[in-house]
Scaffold this active site. Structure first.
Site, PDB file in Angstrom:
ATOM      1  CG  ASP A   1       8.570   4.440   5.477  1.00  9.37           C
ATOM      2  OD1 ASP A   1       7.653   4.405   4.641  1.00  9.37           O
ATOM      3  OD2 ASP A   1       9.580   3.701   5.420  1.00  9.37           O
TER       4      ASP A   1
ATOM      5  CG  PHE B   1       9.407   0.901  -0.560  1.00 11.42           C
ATOM      6  CD1 PHE B   1      10.707   0.849  -0.082  1.00 11.42           C
ATOM      7  CD2 PHE B   1       8.819  -0.275  -0.989  1.00 11.42           C
ATOM      8  CE1 PHE B   1      11.403  -0.347  -0.050  1.00 11.42           C
ATOM      9  CE2 PHE B   1       9.517  -1.482  -0.973  1.00 11.42           C
ATOM     10  CZ  PHE B   1      10.820  -1.515  -0.490  1.00 11.42           C
ATOM     11  CG  HIS B   2       3.913   3.762   1.900  1.00  9.37           C
ATOM     12  ND1 HIS B   2       2.967   2.918   2.461  1.00  9.37           N
ATOM     13  CD2 HIS B   2       4.031   3.366   0.602  1.00  9.37           C
ATOM     14  CE1 HIS B   2       2.546   2.058   1.550  1.00  9.37           C
ATOM     15  NE2 HIS B   2       3.173   2.312   0.416  1.00  9.37           N
ATOM     16  N   PRO B   3       7.556   7.115   2.605  1.00 13.78           N
ATOM     17  CG  PRO B   3       9.511   7.873   1.576  1.00 13.78           C
ATOM     18  CD  PRO B   3       8.549   6.725   1.581  1.00 13.78           C
TER      19      PRO B   3
END
Length: 567
Positions: A293, A473-475
């Site tokens: 992330d 918020f980039h998993p």
């Protein structure tokens, strides 16, 4: 039992693409299952409204991580879309593909067909850019990408000039030939409204008789016959349903829910599954591992000149701009909050940018942690700069807590788990100080509020990072694509290793996180997966000459010919 050629679990950025592309020629019946409801929601469609959806359980899974030891034991809040369009319906809409080198890295990791020249046609296929098509940008795809420069706050120009003053070139297109430099972001929007994957891909397909969409359908298990996926079980309004896939089950539930569903279905770390009493279909240690992330740090400034705070803060400002937006679909409410930014190198010797920058002409110091209260900014003029390392080296994991499909998984991001990640976060803070010290911004900065001038030494900056840094918020990468059936989950054609009739297609398959926002590459994965699936089934079953089912062939709970059922 109802039967379809393809069952797609999850109507997110990739799942919506799959539903459109697999159904568009009419040869195959397609079922799209979405745990959330309709995206017909004002706060979803209004671009700046995503500040409202961040804490709305009706459209959001609202996940939380476990306490993070490297972030002073803090728990991170992870909003994920639980609605048609998935996270593309609640994100900040920034359209970034990533660097060409990201995809060359994917190919070098043992994934043929995923280099830059391989994926570029699918980026172009997905896009209509308002600047027109070219050999690198799409001109007639479903996703409209909009230039927002006419509505940007004047302070964006101060930021860009400051970047140039510290020797960062100006870049007119972060998705052009080079990503490097400072510039303004394009958004996934059309006509002043959000262009989610649902709007781009599912709405145009709603009248196809061979596509059925079922919302509020919580998929609880993939069904198997030996080592072959044969269908899924889902719960809707308290009733359990089972549906069969003649050809494939495609899991597109996202970087959290896809590995969770695999584990609940018996594909995952053997010891974990046995501990929860789940029969092991295939012991796959990689399911839920390799979690990545982007972690970012924001700097907050008080401004000498008005910012969006003065436009959106007073009640009359909200009323004025709200009416303007409702009547015209234009103005500041038609924008995302990240208006400008860039991709830069934090130190000499790097071959490509390793930092992403964000500039927002708005501030909110009293918001609930993790919530961007975009319509309730600070009462004073303020703005934010943010920075994130683009390719973190730390790896986390997630795992089910119990066999209950309604229980959220335990998420362990392992932020700052390596020395290089700590060093790059320190460099991110130092870059923002450099930009803020440039003459163009010094003219408009009254003071630095956070972290504040008392934070100066490397140790103080690292302590501030551990106290304040947060996810953007980039998993990704929890069902990683790769050639090793022990460590990786899917192969280069997105087939789950060791299982027939089952693929995963979403951001969970990324071998590594891309350099930037992840929605555009997730849509690309949906486009490329669709083409691979159609190619693989072109010959028909067992090498035959045609499709196994015609439109309308399937046994069904409700008529497939009814248009776009989403009740």
């Amino acid at each position: 039992m109802s039967e379809y050629d393809f069952i797609i679990v999850g109507a997110g950025s990739a799942g919506c693409v799959l539903a459109n592309r697999l159904s568009e020629d009419g040869r195959y019946s397609v079922l799209l299952l979405e745990a959330g409801g309709s995206d017909l929601n004002f706060w979803i469609w209004m671009p700046i409204g995503y500040g409202k959806t961040f804490y709305r359980r009706s459209v959001n899974w609202m996940y939380h991580t476990e306490p993070e030891p490297n972030l002073d034991g803090r728990i991170s809040y992870w909003p994920r879309g639980k609605v048609m369009g998935g996270s593309s319906s609640i994100n900040a809409m920034v359209y970034i593909r990533g660097q060409a080198g990201d995809f060359e890295d994917w190919k070098a990791m043992g994934n043929p067909g995923w280099g830059w020249d391989d994926v570029l046609p699918f980026f172009r296929r997905s896009e209509t850019n308002d600047r027109g098509g070219s050999d690198i940008r799409g001109g007639d795809g479903p996703v409209h990408v909009a230039t927002m420069d006419r509505y940007l706050h004047p302070m964006c120009e101060d930021f860009l000039r400051a970047g140039e003053e510290v020797q960062f070139p100006r870049n007119p297109d972060f998705n052009g030939p080079s990503q490097e430099g400072v510039g303004t972001y394009q958004n996934t929007a059309k006509g002043g409204m959000r262009m989610s994957a649902a709007r781009a891909y599912v709405r145009p397909a709603r009248k196809r008789p061979n596509l059925k969409v079922v919302t509020r359908a919580m998929t609880t298990r993939i069904l198997f016959d030996g080592k072959r996926a044969t269908g899924v079980r889902y719960i809707r309004r308290g009733t359990t349903h089972e549906v069969r896939a003649r050809r494939e089950v495609i899991v597109s539930a996202g970087a959290i829910n896809s590995p969770q569903l695999l584990q609940l279905s018996g594909i995952g770390p053997g010891a974990l599954l046995q501990a929860h009493g789940i029969d092991v279909v295939r012991a796959a240690e990689g399911v839920g591992r390799n979690l990545q992330d982007h972690l970012a740090i924001d700097f907050l400034y008080r401004s000498k000149v008005p910012t969006l705070n003065q436009q959106l803060g007073p009640w009359y400002g909200k009323l004025r701009h709200g009416l303007h937006y409702v009547l015209t679909r234009k103005g500041i409410l038609s924008l995302g909050v990240n208006q400008a930014g860039g991709f830069v190198r934090s130190r000499p010797g790097l071959t490509r940018p390793n930092m992403q920058l964000f500039f927002s002409p708005v501030s909110y110091t009293k918001a609930v942690p993790g919530k961007r209260a975009l319509m309730s900014p600070d009462p004073f003029p303020g703005f934010l700069m943010g920075a994130q390392p683009t390719r973190p080296t730390s790896r986390g994991h997630l795992e089910i807590r119990s066999p209950d499909p309604m229980a959220p998984p335990a998420i362990h991001p392992n932020y700052l788990g390596t020395d290089i990640d700590v060093q790059e976060m320190l460099e991110a803070s130092q870059i923002m100080r450099r930009i803020a010290a440039a003459p163009a911004l010094q003219r408009v900065i009254e003071s630095e509020i956070l972290p504040g001038p008392q934070v100066q030494s490397d140790a103080e900056m690292i302590a501030d990072i551990r106290a304040r840094a947060g996810t953007v918020f980039h998993p990704v990468s929890t069902c990683r694509m790769g050639p090793d059936p022990v460590r990786d989950v899917v192969d280069a054609r997105l087939r789950v290793h060791g299982i027939d009739g089952l693929r995963v297609a979403d951001a969970s398959i990324f071998p590594t996180v891309t350099s930037g926002n992840t929605n555009a590459p997730a849509i690309m994965v949906g486009e490329k997966a669709s083409q691979m699936i159609l190619d693989d089934h072109r010959a028909g079953p067992a090498g035959g000459a045609g499709p196994s089912v015609r439109t309308g062939d399937c046994v069904r709970e409700t008529p497939v010919s009814a248009p776009f059922q989403t009740a």
